[in-house]
Design an enzyme around this catalytic site. Structure first.
Site, PDB file in Angstrom:
ATOM      1  N   TYR B 131     -20.815 -16.219  33.099  1.00 59.97           N
ATOM      2  CA  TYR B 131     -20.277 -16.231  34.505  1.00 59.97           C
ATOM      3  C   TYR B 131     -20.321 -17.178  35.568  1.00 59.97           C
ATOM      4  CZ  TYR B 131     -17.096 -13.717  37.773  1.00 59.97           C
ATOM      5  OH  TYR B 131     -15.883 -13.056  38.592  1.00 59.97           O
ATOM      6  N   LYS B 159     -17.836 -18.952  31.466  1.00 61.10           N
ATOM      7  CA  LYS B 159     -16.599 -19.286  32.433  1.00 61.10           C
ATOM      8  C   LYS B 159     -16.753 -20.121  33.532  1.00 61.10           C
ATOM      9  CE  LYS B 159     -14.406 -14.784  35.127  1.00 61.10           C
ATOM     10  NZ  LYS B 159     -14.295 -15.428  36.177  1.00 61.10           N
TER      11      LYS B 159
END
Lengths: 297, 297
Positions: B131, B159
């Site tokens: 992330y 991501k």
């Protein structure tokens, strides 16, 4: 308790968790030097990196070792629910005061930070110190917000991040903030390089990273401040410039102080909680050289 | 599972804790729309604000409601010890994947962030999505670091926070990063305003805040991307400009999505965990107007 030298020790860790013996050795050093208070689980005490259980244990160990010296415990967390749990744990461990930063994840508004302090001040029964540290929390307090928060019940002190580098400007800064807050709330300087300027500008307390490992060195400065000996405060702080330079070089004080604790044999050289890594060996040698050169103790 | 639409729902709260019923209503909306996966406890899911117990409960509720749809659970925390506890909890609840940000308090080095991912990849048994969200975590990944981490076992996707606003530059950006990572690791665009650009530039997945409340609206975009219909992707994303404008106006998406959940009657209008506060009433009316105008569903 929000006066004089408040020493902020490391929380030394091993791969298995808290290094209890190392932490007790550091605390013993501070207690026997007679610091004014202990500030455990501050930024230097790695509060943000530890589990709830680890933070409980650190608070309990500090109270066990502190004797009559008051212990302040940081209850910082991103969410109010977490903060309230930590406040309960800290009070249960016997904390004499709580230190509360405005940790942010989403960018916070002034009303949100006020709400946090308002909620906490309603729930706790010991004094609270407002922890203003934009460098790590990414929230910047306005003076108006400081004023609103300082007027809440149980707020006892504000730990400010530093003062301007010029003596007159530092004095003006402290006076300006003091004009916004109730008379009983003290101001404490943080950011060790600003300690002398802050104390001479009228801060009542030094929330001190240096004092968390070198209590005699730091106490000489707060003692001089208590005597009103501004020149001595300046002299003693300025001679520590090589230590402040190490802090700047390594993006803050925590990795330098961890290396210093290892150099002193109080902890392992690698004593930071992961993901933080220790300084490489060559830098530890530079830390050792500064401790020796300045006679830090 | 790291393909198509990954819907990131809110975690609605009340003063007493998690709003279980409201959360289940939101999940039911996503499940019945047939989203590709659920990403619970993302930034929009308020992971950073919740206690360990609350995060356990959210993961369990999500698995209960998701049926055959895979559930990714964020295990973000500042300290590695905390992250490992959360990883254990999430896996115990049945998480199909874990989402791991590089939350920072002290500024982290690349080696420290690599060490975090290396430790987690050794301890877990389900796929991990990296992330990358510098806006909230204050850590910026270099492409080299992405490459080192993506080569670890169990890393399944990255991501990314967005792409350049120009289509050719977005394509070049995605190609550049793809050149650094193993073939099996997918790239997912985040920052909803960039969804169309990212998908058209070759991202395999949209980690979507919008899709966490308006799954049909979001799925039309990922479905068009799956068909290779770039023009339709662009058209459908660009018509959502008034929603992206609200996100910008309110310093991010979370307060807007919380207001939207209230407007839809899925939750209370005040459903954010403290210290976050809901948007004032006038702004909620503007959110309602945009939902109506765009036919978000």
């Amino acid at each position: 308790m929000f006066r004089g030298l408040s020493a902020f020790p490391l929380t030394p860790c091993t791969p298995e968790g808290i290094d209890d013996a190392g932490f007790l050795r550091i605390l013993e050093r501070l207690v026997s030097a007679g610091v004014g208070s202990l500030g455990v689980l501050g930024s230097t005490g790695s509060y943000a990196y530890l589990t709830r259980e680890q933070r409980k244990r650190v608070a309990a160990l500090a109270k066990q070792q502190a004797g009559a010296i008051p212990v302040m415990v940081s209850i910082g967390a991103v969410g109010t629910a977490q903060v309230l749990q930590l406040a309960e744990d800290a009070q249960h461990a016997g904390a004499d005061a709580l230190l509360l930063p405005a940790m942010s994840y989403q960018t916070l508004t002034d009303d949100e930070v006020f709400g946090l302090f308002e909620t906490v001040s309603r729930h706790v029964s010991v004094p609270v110190c407002v922890y203003d540290n934009p460098g790590t929390t990414r929230f910047t307090f306005s003076d108006d917000l400081h004023g609103r928060i300082a007027a809440l019940p149980r707020i006892g002190s504000i730990k400010i991040p530093g003062v301007p580098a010029d003596a007159a400007a530092a004095h003006a800064r402290v006076q300006q903030l003091r004009g916004k807050i109730p008379a009983g709330v003290t101001l404490g300087v943080s950011g060790d390089a600003f300690a002398g300027l802050g104390l001479n500008a009228g801060c009542e307390v030094w929330y001190s990273v240096c004092g968390g490992l070198f209590p005699h060195t730091a106490k000489a400065i707060t003692d001089a401040a208590a005597r009103g000996d501004h020149a001595r405060v300046t002299q003693l702080t300025e001679r520590l410039a090589p230590l402040w330079a190490l802090f700047r070089q390594h993006g803050g004080s925590i990795r330098v102080m961890a290396a210093a604790a290892g150099v002193l044999g109080l902890t392992q050289v690698d004593c930071l909680p992961r993901p933080l890594l220790p300084l490489p060996e060559a830098h530890c040698a530079a830390v050792a050289a500064v401790i020796e050169e300045l006679g830090l103790e």
